[in-house]
Design a protein around this motif. Sequence first.
Motif, PDB file in Angstrom:
ATOM      1  N   ARG A 190      74.115 -13.432   6.401  1.00 32.38           N
ATOM      2  CA  ARG A 190      72.668 -13.180   6.344  1.00 32.38           C
ATOM      3  C   ARG A 190      71.907 -14.449   5.974  1.00 32.38           C
ATOM      4  O   ARG A 190      70.832 -14.713   6.498  1.00 32.38           O
ATOM      5  CB  ARG A 190      72.365 -12.084   5.304  1.00 32.38           C
ATOM      6  CG  ARG A 190      72.983 -10.726   5.598  1.00 32.38           C
ATOM      7  CD  ARG A 190      72.289 -10.034   6.747  1.00 32.38           C
ATOM      8  NE  ARG A 190      70.857  -9.848   6.524  1.00 32.38           N
ATOM      9  CZ  ARG A 190      70.316  -8.891   5.762  1.00 32.38           C
ATOM     10  NH1 ARG A 190      71.097  -8.019   5.132  1.00 32.38           N
ATOM     11  NH2 ARG A 190      69.008  -8.773   5.638  1.00 32.38           N
ATOM     12  N   MET A 191      72.484 -15.203   5.035  1.00 34.81           N
ATOM     13  CA  MET A 191      71.870 -16.460   4.597  1.00 34.81           C
ATOM     14  C   MET A 191      72.972 -17.443   4.234  1.00 34.81           C
ATOM     15  O   MET A 191      74.068 -17.045   3.856  1.00 34.81           O
ATOM     16  CB  MET A 191      70.973 -16.221   3.372  1.00 34.81           C
ATOM     17  CG  MET A 191      69.696 -15.465   3.652  1.00 34.81           C
ATOM     18  SD  MET A 191      68.774 -15.041   2.131  1.00 34.81           S
ATOM     19  CE  MET A 191      69.664 -13.561   1.594  1.00 34.81           C
ATOM     20  N   THR A 192      72.646 -18.733   4.357  1.00 38.10           N
ATOM     21  CA  THR A 192      73.552 -19.809   3.949  1.00 38.10           C
ATOM     22  C   THR A 192      72.779 -20.760   3.053  1.00 38.10           C
ATOM     23  O   THR A 192      71.645 -21.128   3.377  1.00 38.10           O
ATOM     24  CB  THR A 192      74.093 -20.575   5.165  1.00 38.10           C
ATOM     25  OG1 THR A 192      74.809 -19.670   6.012  1.00 38.10           O
ATOM     26  CG2 THR A 192      75.031 -21.698   4.740  1.00 38.10           C
ATOM     27  N   THR A 193      73.381 -21.154   1.937  1.00 36.36           N
ATOM     28  CA  THR A 193      72.706 -22.055   1.009  1.00 36.36           C
ATOM     29  C   THR A 193      73.347 -23.436   1.046  1.00 36.36           C
ATOM     30  O   THR A 193      74.571 -23.569   1.215  1.00 36.36           O
ATOM     31  CB  THR A 193      72.745 -21.509  -0.429  1.00 36.36           C
ATOM     32  OG1 THR A 193      74.097 -21.509  -0.915  1.00 36.36           O
ATOM     33  CG2 THR A 193      72.187 -20.094  -0.484  1.00 36.36           C
ATOM     34  N   PHE A 194      72.508 -24.460   0.872  1.00 38.34           N
ATOM     35  CA  PHE A 194      72.958 -25.843   0.889  1.00 38.34           C
ATOM     36  C   PHE A 194      72.465 -26.575  -0.346  1.00 38.34           C
ATOM     37  O   PHE A 194      71.458 -26.203  -0.955  1.00 38.34           O
ATOM     38  CB  PHE A 194      72.420 -26.570   2.129  1.00 38.34           C
ATOM     39  CG  PHE A 194      72.979 -26.071   3.430  1.00 38.34           C
ATOM     40  CD1 PHE A 194      74.201 -26.531   3.902  1.00 38.34           C
ATOM     41  CD2 PHE A 194      72.286 -25.134   4.186  1.00 38.34           C
ATOM     42  CE1 PHE A 194      74.720 -26.077   5.110  1.00 38.34           C
ATOM     43  CE2 PHE A 194      72.794 -24.670   5.383  1.00 38.34           C
ATOM     44  CZ  PHE A 194      74.020 -25.137   5.845  1.00 38.34           C
ATOM     45  N   SER A 195      73.186 -27.643  -0.687  1.00 33.71           N
ATOM     46  CA  SER A 195      72.789 -28.544  -1.771  1.00 33.71           C
ATOM     47  C   SER A 195      72.731 -29.963  -1.223  1.00 33.71           C
ATOM     48  O   SER A 195      73.572 -30.353  -0.401  1.00 33.71           O
ATOM     49  CB  SER A 195      73.797 -28.474  -2.919  1.00 33.71           C
ATOM     50  OG  SER A 195      73.578 -29.518  -3.857  1.00 33.71           O
TER      51      SER A 195
END
Length: 407
Positions: A190-195
Motif C-alpha cells: 500500500r505504501m513504501t517508506t524511504f530514508s
Amino acid sequence: MREVALSSPAPLPYGRQLIEEDDIAAVVEVLRSDFLTTGPAIAAFETALCEATGARHAVACANGTAALHIAALALGLGPGDIAIVPSITFLATANAVRLAGAEVVFADCDPDSGLMEAEHLAEALARAGGPVKAAFPVHLAGQCGDLAAIRDLAHRHDVAVIDDAAHAIGSRYRLRSGETGTIGDGRLSRMTTFSFHPVKTIAMGEGGAVTTSDDALAQRLRQLRSHGMTRDFAEVHRHDMAYDGAGRPNPWYYEMPEIGLNYRVTDIQCALGHSQLRKLDRFVARRRALAARYDRLLEDLTPVLRPLTQSQHCQAAWHLYAVLIDFEAAGLTRADLVNRLREDGIGTQVHYNPVHRQPYYQRRYGETELPGSERYYARTLSLPLFAAMADEDVDRVVAALKRHLKG
C-alpha cells in the motif's frame, strides 16, 4: 638524516555521503531563491522520486521515521490495532506503530539474510492473538524477500503491507514469473517508506518520503505531514468561515479535519535530494561493484566469514555490506574485531540490535523467542560501503579482516 613519518591511511567509515559540485550548486540555487521551504523544489523532488520508483505519488517529509509514522497514521493504525514488524530493523519501524497507538507483534527473520519472509509473517500472525491490520517488511541492507508471497499472505488475512525501504532506493524485486519491478512502485504494498540520511544511497542531510499509488492515501499523507491542514475547498466543513458573503473562497482559509504533525521537509533538502537522484543509477552501480569485489576477495575466509545470503527475489542496491562471522571459530569476540578494525582506521557497525530485546518492548510484551533474529544478530557485522570508496579501500578492509581472523 631526518626520518619522515609515514602517514596513516585515511579513516574509512562504514557509510558516508558522496556530495559533488552539482549538489552544492543545487542547494545554493535554493538559498538564493524566495523559497527555503514549502516551495517548488519539494514538488520537483517528489516528481523525480515518482519517476525513479514508478509510483503514482511521492510525499516527501522530514526523515525516514516521519515517513513511517505518517504512513501508519494514513492507514488508520491506532489503539486496538496490531501491526507486525520484524525484530531485525532500526527502532523507528516499531516505534512508528507505537506512536500511532497500535501494538507491535515482532516477527522472526531468516538467520542468514536478516529478512522477514512469508513464513515468518505467518508465524507472527498465528501468535498475534487478534486481527492484524498491517505488516512492515524491512528491506535490510537493500535486499527484499519474496514480496509477492508476503503480499498474497497478507491479502488473505486482510493485512495492509507497508514496506520499509530505508535501505532500498534503487533496488528491484523479482516475481516468480520472471517479471521485475522497482521497490516503491506500489504494486506489492500500500505504501513504501524511504530514508535519505547521509549514510543511505541518496543523501538529503535528513529527509524521507512515502510512495504510494493510492490517491486517497497520498492525500492523507500530505495533510498529516503538515499539521493535518487542508486548503481543499471541496472538503471544507465551516462554509461560514471558508467563503465570503458573495460565496467566494477566502484565500487565507484552511481547516484541520484531523490532527497531524509538522513533518515537512525543506526546499534546501529537496534540492540536494533531487540532484542526488539524478545519480542514483551511478551510485547503485558503484555499490554493486564494491559488493561484488568484497564477495570475491572474502572467499578465502569461508566458513569463518561469509556474506549475507543473497535473496533470489531481489536485485539489491546495496546500502550495507554485512557479513556473518563465526566468532567462536575465529577465536575472538565481535567487540575485539570491531576495536581492532577501528585501530586500523576502519569503521564498522551492527545492523541491528534486535528490537524485541529493547527494554521498552520487553516491559510491554515480555520475552519473545525469535531464534532466527538472535542467530542473525550474533554473527552480523557491517563493513564499509559507500559510493566514494575506491577498489583499494575494499582491499584494505579485506586484508585487515584476514589478518585479524587468521592471526
